[in-house]
Design an enzyme around this catalytic site. Structure first.
Site, PDB file in Angstrom:
ATOM      1  N   MET A   1     -10.108  16.538  -4.535  1.00 47.72           N
ATOM      2  CA  MET A   1     -10.695  15.242  -4.195  1.00 47.72           C
ATOM      3  C   MET A   1     -11.362  15.312  -2.826  1.00 47.72           C
ATOM      4  O   MET A   1     -10.751  15.773  -1.861  1.00 47.72           O
ATOM      5  CB  MET A   1      -9.618  14.152  -4.153  1.00 47.72           C
ATOM      6  CG  MET A   1      -8.938  13.894  -5.487  1.00 47.72           C
ATOM      7  SD  MET A   1      -9.997  13.021  -6.661  1.00 47.72           S
ATOM      8  CE  MET A   1      -9.847  11.351  -6.047  1.00 47.72           C
TER       9      MET A   1
ATOM     10  N   ASN B   1      -2.304  28.423 -10.950  1.00 46.21           N
ATOM     11  CA  ASN B   1      -2.831  27.768  -9.759  1.00 46.21           C
ATOM     12  C   ASN B   1      -1.666  27.522  -8.797  1.00 46.21           C
ATOM     13  O   ASN B   1      -0.549  27.316  -9.217  1.00 46.21           O
ATOM     14  CB  ASN B   1      -3.501  26.446 -10.187  1.00 46.21           C
ATOM     15  CG  ASN B   1      -3.891  25.528  -9.043  1.00 46.21           C
ATOM     16  OD1 ASN B   1      -3.643  24.334  -9.085  1.00 46.21           O
ATOM     17  ND2 ASN B   1      -4.501  26.059  -8.013  1.00 46.21           N
TER      18      ASN B   1
ATOM     19  N   CYS C   1      -2.387  15.352 -10.428  1.00 51.03           N
ATOM     20  CA  CYS C   1      -2.634  14.826  -9.086  1.00 51.03           C
ATOM     21  C   CYS C   1      -1.489  13.926  -8.637  1.00 51.03           C
ATOM     22  O   CYS C   1      -1.171  12.940  -9.303  1.00 51.03           O
ATOM     23  CB  CYS C   1      -3.932  14.032  -9.065  1.00 51.03           C
ATOM     24  SG  CYS C   1      -4.302  13.417  -7.417  1.00 51.03           S
TER      25      CYS C   1
END
EC number: 1.3.1.-
Length: 382
Positions: free
Chosen positions: A25, A221, A108
């Site tokens: 973001m 990740n 998120c």
């Protein structure tokens, strides 16, 4: 290594997503992705997360949110949301922009996101909804779809619960690719930044998924910072590796080695001066495109780490801060700031990657959690 991802006709003419840059973001915007593509031809790029609602409500202003230059392929659009109707509409509205994949955010931890009811990582607690959302997204696009998630949420952090999530989503929707941020998320008041560092990395969960779901594809990740670590993760079996902050904070040192070390391409020999010349052309078309936005500061922000650990770096950052206050074109900005960087730094192509880093995945297969078993039970009572 046999790599099945390219079998999707849409992906056939791209390099496989062995290396991708995480959606972040306010970081992985058009300006940053333009820079990233100038440095690496092969890295897969992701947009910042866009809320489905934003796409739907801004449907008369979509270029501002969805437009990108054709050089950015391969590029993935990440969307977030918790309303099936808006997810369907947003996917349809995005189709003309020809993204190469659509990724759904279930990772998120931002209160801005997670606090909007069930959104972002909270969705991991509702795999049935995620499967419905993925089915809806897939039904409204002809490109592949994927999910980005964490390994757990709060005290829902056992390996078995993660497997339940993967099993339910993959068996009840067309999802076959999961990007796994290998930390859980804590929603009890720690910040998004702390959520990227406080919960421990559990790579053994990721490699357990590879073992227990051999028909799915998994990208790892979290905490991976160098091309050596990328290759180590792939040697241990990861289908793909996604890198976040290192790719933003040190774009030259991180992305400069991707094409050669990860993809085996010959070195392009490109220099930072050549990259900045091209970026200036892009920047001067971008500045002020929407009235007062974007500013020179907005467009130049991804460049701030370009000279990380080079002579002149701290002086360049000070000059940049001063230039942001009054420069109105990228040319002015570069004229005023690049004097801080010696010519030999600007004109030097990327060197050899530093060697000898630790292999975080060396013993990972001896640490795996017990195999996932609950599928058979579910089937007995089905």
């Amino acid at each position: 290594m046999v790599y099945s991802l390219a079998t999707h006709p849409h992906h056939a003419h791209y390099p496989p997503p062995w290396f991708s840059i995480a959606p972040m973001m306010e970081w992985t915007d058009n300006h940053y992705r333009t820079l990233a593509r100038l440095i690496s031809k092969n890295a897969w790029l992701y947009t910042e997360m866009l809320a489905a609602e934003t796409i739907v409500y801004q449907k008369d202003n979509l270029d501002r949110f969805l437009e990108y230059s054709p050089e950015q392929h391969p590029i993935v659009l990440q969307i977030g949301g918790n309303n099936l109707e808006n997810l369907a509409k947003a996917t349809e509205l995005a189709n003309p922009y020809k993204y190469d994949e659509i990724n759904f955010n279930c990772g998120c931890p931002s209160p801005k996101v997670a606090g909007h009811g069930c959104f972002g990582v909270r969705l991991m607690l509702d795999p049935k909804f995620v499967a419905e959302a993925m089915s809806v997204i897939a039904a409204h696009t002809d490109v592949p779809v994927s999910v980005k998630c964490r390994i757990g949420v709060d005290d829902h952090d056992s390996y078995n619960e993660l497997c339940d999530f993967i099993y339910k989503v993959s068996s009840q929707s067309p999802t076959s690719h999961f990007i796994i941020h290998s930390r859980k998320a804590l929603l009890n008041g720690i910040s998004p930044a702390e959520n990227r560092s406080i919960p421990p990395l559990k790579y053994e969960y990721f490699y357990g998924l590879l073992r227990d779901f051999p028909d799915l594809r998994f990208t790892i990740n979290g905490g991976i910072n160098t091309v050596e670590e990328v290759n180590a993760a792939r040697r241990a079996g990861a289908h793909g590796v996604m890198v976040g902050r290192a790719a933003f904070n040190k774009p030259w040192h991180t992305l400069g080695h991707v094409d050669t070390v990860v993809y085996g391409a010959p070195s392009s020999g490109v220099t930072r001066r050549q990259i900045l010349e091209k970026f200036q052309v892009y920047g001067d078309t971008a500045v002020g495109k929407y009235g007062r936005k974007p500013t020179v500061r907005d467009v130049a922000r991804p460049l701030i780490g370009l000279f990380h650990s080079e002579p002149g770096n701290s002086q360049w950052k000070r000059k940049a801060d001063a230039a942001f206050l009054h420069c109105t074109t990228m040319k002015e900005f570069f004229d005023e700031t690049l004097v801080a960087i010696p010519d030999y730094v600007l004109d030097k192509p990327i060197g050899e990657p530093p060697s000898g880093s630790e292999d975080p995945f060396a013993n990972i297969h001896s640490l795996l959690p017990p195999a996932y078993e609950s599928r058979e039970l579910e089937l007995q009572y089905a």
